[in-house]
Design an enzyme around this catalytic site. Structure first.
Site, PDB file in Angstrom:
ATOM      1  N   ARG A  76      28.621  39.556  38.993  1.00  0.00           N
ATOM      2  CA  ARG A  76      28.469  40.880  39.620  1.00  0.00           C
ATOM      3  C   ARG A  76      27.009  41.311  39.542  1.00  0.00           C
ATOM      4  O   ARG A  76      26.388  41.205  38.472  1.00  0.00           O
ATOM      5  CB  ARG A  76      29.337  41.903  38.857  1.00  0.00           C
ATOM      6  CG  ARG A  76      29.466  43.233  39.543  1.00  0.00           C
ATOM      7  CD  ARG A  76      30.382  43.206  40.720  1.00  0.00           C
ATOM      8  NE  ARG A  76      31.747  42.848  40.364  1.00  0.00           N
ATOM      9  CZ  ARG A  76      32.714  42.630  41.253  1.00  0.00           C
ATOM     10  NH1 ARG A  76      32.473  42.733  42.546  1.00  0.00           N
ATOM     11  NH2 ARG A  76      33.926  42.300  40.858  1.00  0.00           N
ATOM     12  N   VAL A  78      37.836  50.528  50.307  1.00  0.00           N
ATOM     13  CA  VAL A  78      38.322  49.701  51.425  1.00  0.00           C
ATOM     14  C   VAL A  78      38.973  50.597  52.472  1.00  0.00           C
ATOM     15  O   VAL A  78      38.784  50.406  53.676  1.00  0.00           O
ATOM     16  CB  VAL A  78      39.312  48.611  50.938  1.00  0.00           C
ATOM     17  CG1 VAL A  78      39.888  47.835  52.114  1.00  0.00           C
ATOM     18  CG2 VAL A  78      38.621  47.650  49.982  1.00  0.00           C
ATOM     19  N   CYS A  86      38.069  38.855  48.756  1.00  0.00           N
ATOM     20  CA  CYS A  86      36.861  38.969  49.587  1.00  0.00           C
ATOM     21  C   CYS A  86      35.936  37.754  49.485  1.00  0.00           C
ATOM     22  O   CYS A  86      35.466  37.229  50.496  1.00  0.00           O
ATOM     23  CB  CYS A  86      36.103  40.244  49.232  1.00  0.00           C
ATOM     24  SG  CYS A  86      35.990  40.559  47.463  1.00  0.00           S
ATOM     25  N   GLN A 107      28.062  39.061  43.498  1.00  0.00           N
ATOM     26  CA  GLN A 107      28.994  39.959  44.171  1.00  0.00           C
ATOM     27  C   GLN A 107      28.624  41.441  44.077  1.00  0.00           C
ATOM     28  O   GLN A 107      28.189  41.926  43.047  1.00  0.00           O
ATOM     29  CB  GLN A 107      30.406  39.742  43.599  1.00  0.00           C
ATOM     30  CG  GLN A 107      30.896  38.336  43.855  1.00  0.00           C
ATOM     31  CD  GLN A 107      32.349  38.109  43.491  1.00  0.00           C
ATOM     32  OE1 GLN A 107      32.692  36.997  43.115  1.00  0.00           O
ATOM     33  NE2 GLN A 107      33.209  39.107  43.604  1.00  0.00           N
ATOM     34  N   GLY A 147      33.059  45.852  45.637  1.00  0.00           N
ATOM     35  CA  GLY A 147      34.322  45.129  45.458  1.00  0.00           C
ATOM     36  C   GLY A 147      35.147  45.664  44.300  1.00  0.00           C
ATOM     37  O   GLY A 147      36.354  45.439  44.240  1.00  0.00           O
ATOM     38  N   GLY A 167      40.157  55.292  49.134  1.00  0.00           N
ATOM     39  CA  GLY A 167      39.347  54.307  48.399  1.00  0.00           C
ATOM     40  C   GLY A 167      38.232  53.703  49.235  1.00  0.00           C
ATOM     41  O   GLY A 167      38.046  54.050  50.406  1.00  0.00           O
ATOM     42  N   HIS A 182      28.727  40.391  49.482  1.00  0.00           N
ATOM     43  CA  HIS A 182      28.735  39.306  48.493  1.00  0.00           C
ATOM     44  C   HIS A 182      27.872  38.142  49.020  1.00  0.00           C
ATOM     45  O   HIS A 182      27.921  37.818  50.205  1.00  0.00           O
ATOM     46  CB  HIS A 182      30.152  38.752  48.291  1.00  0.00           C
ATOM     47  CG  HIS A 182      31.106  39.686  47.627  1.00  0.00           C
ATOM     48  ND1 HIS A 182      30.737  40.852  46.997  1.00  0.00           N
ATOM     49  CD2 HIS A 182      32.463  39.610  47.487  1.00  0.00           C
ATOM     50  CE1 HIS A 182      31.810  41.443  46.493  1.00  0.00           C
ATOM     51  NE2 HIS A 182      32.869  40.721  46.790  1.00  0.00           N
TER      52      HIS A 182
HETATM   53  P1  A2P Z   1      43.658  58.035  44.896  1.00  0.00           P
HETATM   54  O1  A2P Z   1      42.307  58.362  45.445  1.00  0.00           O
HETATM   55  O2  A2P Z   1      44.664  59.090  45.195  1.00  0.00           O
HETATM   56  O3  A2P Z   1      43.645  57.614  43.444  1.00  0.00           O
HETATM   57  P2  A2P Z   1      39.205  52.384  44.924  1.00  0.00           P
HETATM   58  O4  A2P Z   1      39.611  51.082  44.314  1.00  0.00           O
HETATM   59  O5  A2P Z   1      38.117  52.227  45.925  1.00  0.00           O
HETATM   60  O6  A2P Z   1      38.892  53.419  43.922  1.00  0.00           O
HETATM   61  O7  A2P Z   1      40.493  52.909  45.761  1.00  0.00           O
HETATM   62  C1  A2P Z   1      41.799  52.842  45.299  1.00  0.00           C
HETATM   63  C2  A2P Z   1      42.746  53.469  46.331  1.00  0.00           C
HETATM   64  O8  A2P Z   1      44.088  53.227  45.930  1.00  0.00           O
HETATM   65  C3  A2P Z   1      42.613  54.973  46.430  1.00  0.00           C
HETATM   66  O9  A2P Z   1      42.856  55.384  47.767  1.00  0.00           O
HETATM   67  C4  A2P Z   1      43.701  55.454  45.492  1.00  0.00           C
HETATM   68  O10 A2P Z   1      44.184  56.772  45.754  1.00  0.00           O
HETATM   69  C5  A2P Z   1      44.783  54.463  45.816  1.00  0.00           C
HETATM   70  N1  A2P Z   1      45.770  54.412  44.745  1.00  0.00           N
HETATM   71  C6  A2P Z   1      45.579  54.116  43.443  1.00  0.00           C
HETATM   72  N2  A2P Z   1      46.736  54.198  42.755  1.00  0.00           N
HETATM   73  C7  A2P Z   1      47.696  54.563  43.645  1.00  0.00           C
HETATM   74  C8  A2P Z   1      49.099  54.820  43.567  1.00  0.00           C
HETATM   75  N3  A2P Z   1      49.759  54.713  42.417  1.00  0.00           N
HETATM   76  N4  A2P Z   1      49.736  55.185  44.696  1.00  0.00           N
HETATM   77  C9  A2P Z   1      49.077  55.287  45.871  1.00  0.00           C
HETATM   78  N5  A2P Z   1      47.748  55.064  46.014  1.00  0.00           N
HETATM   79  C10 A2P Z   1      47.075  54.705  44.924  1.00  0.00           C
END
Ligand code: A2P
Length: 332
Positions: free
Chosen positions: A227, A12, A126, A153, A157, A10, A234
């Site tokens: 936003r 972060v 944040c 923001q 985020g 993701g 932010h």
């Molecule tokens: P994945 O890429 O496999 O979905 P963002 O908010 O920036 O999109 O990032 C969300 C992060 O949280 C990603 O790394 C995502 O992985 C992870 N994530 C979301 N749902 C789950 C879950 N059920 N188990 C583990 N990681 C998760």
């Protein structure tokens, strides 16, 4: 030490790897953890390649520390399972922040309160982190009665989906929407979901988390969270009412002398903080400091920080450093 980064794929997560490398955590074993969808993906970290694993595999590996940034539901379900087997969990979601049995930590402000038994530690929202970094020293010296805040923001985020929405709109492409309206050339007075009281969850996070971190229920905080189509960080327009009198020069000096905060305030040369220049930095920047001419003991100021750095990854890693400093986690 074995460290799991949960949410490794993701927004972060990506910054978390950068911050971990910058702050010397590459000497530890790092596990990249995401959903089952991402298992097997490769993530570059400190000149090596990490293969993404899922939460079951991460739990079985019994990490000493887990840094969670994978949303509230994942944290609610999985953080206790890691904590039960002795892992220190630092959680970026809102799942545990207002739980009275969990500490909500900005290390510069209340990191000293961490104890060995704190196995799930909440990282604040944040927009709250950058706010309290400035409020805490001011509250200590002048006693804050009330804060009125409007935020501007960054889309980062919201996560990858929001960044993609803006890119699509800039390029005239159709795609998945992270927001109910276009964000390109727009401003949405709507961050996170609406609550029964008419505020958004983001606005109430600013109110409730600020009181908890300052350890003072008497500080009134009211917020409007907006936003905007910006990536770097932010921004916050903040009006503060103090119980006590202040001199602007003393107040500016106090801000400038605060660890982790930088005063950028010289209107003669158009110096003030902006998200474009706060991006990739760990400091919280403050400018436009001026007396509120409409009321006594009030000041207006402008606070900007990279929401993925001090607002998320950096603060999380600083909490881990505090756990190491206190001897709860090993140094190397
Ligand atoms: P994945 O890429 O496999 O979905 P963002 O908010 O920036 O999109 O990032 C969300 C992060 O949280 C990603 O790394 C995502 O992985 C992870 N994530 C979301 N749902 C789950 C879950 N059920 N188990 C583990 N990681 C998760």
């Amino acid at each position: 030490m074995k460290i799991a980064v949960v949410g490794a794929t993701g927004m972060v997560g990506a910054v978390m790897f950068k911050v971990l490398e910058e702050r010397g955590f590459d000497k530890h074993e790092i596990l990249a953890v995401a959903s089952k969808r991402s298992v097997g993906k490769k993530i570059a970290f400190a000149g090596r390649e990490l293969e993404v694993i899922d939460l079951d595999m991460a739990l079985a590996a019994k990490p000493d520390l887990a840094l969670f940034s994978a949303g509230g539901d994942t944290s609610l379900e999985w953080a206790p399972r890691f904590a039960e087997q002795g892992t220190y969990v630092v959680d970026n979601s809102s799942a545990w922040r207002m739980d009275p049995s969990k500490k909500l930590v900005v290390p510069e402000i209340n990191g000293e309160q961490l104890e060995a038994e704190d196995r799930i530690i909440a990282n604040p929202n944040c927009s709250t982190i950058q706010l309290v970094m400035v409020l805490a020293p001011l509250h200590q010296k002048y006693q804050i009665n009330r804060v009125v805040i409007s935020t501007y923001q960054s889309i980062t985020g919201t996560g990858m989906k929001a960044v993609q929405q803006l890119e699509n709109e800039k390029n005239g492409l159709e795609g998945e929407m992270a927001y109910p309206y276009p964000i390109h050339e727009n401003a949405l007075p709507h961050c996170d979901v609406f609550l029964e009281n008419g505020y958004t969850k983001e606005e109430m996070k600013l109110t409730n988390e600020t009181k908890k971190i300052l350890g003072d229920e008497k500080v009134d905080v009211t917020a409007t969270a907006v936003r905007i189509p910006v990536k770097g960080g932010h921004s916050e327009s903040v009006n503060i009412e103090f119980e006590n009198e202040f001199q602007i020069s003393d107040l500016k000096k106090l801000i400038a002398d605060t660890e982790g905060v930088r005063l950028q305030d010289n209107i003669e040369v158009n110096l003030y903080p902006m998200p474009r220049y706060a991006e990739h930095k760990d400091d919280v920047f403050v400018g436009r400091v001026r007396r509120d001419l409409s009321r006594v003991n009030c000041v207006n100021l402008w606070i900007v920080a990279d929401n993925l750095r001090k607002g998320a990854a950096t603060n999380t890693v600083q909490i881990a450093e505090k756990l190491i400093e206190k001897g709860f986690l090993p140094k190397a």
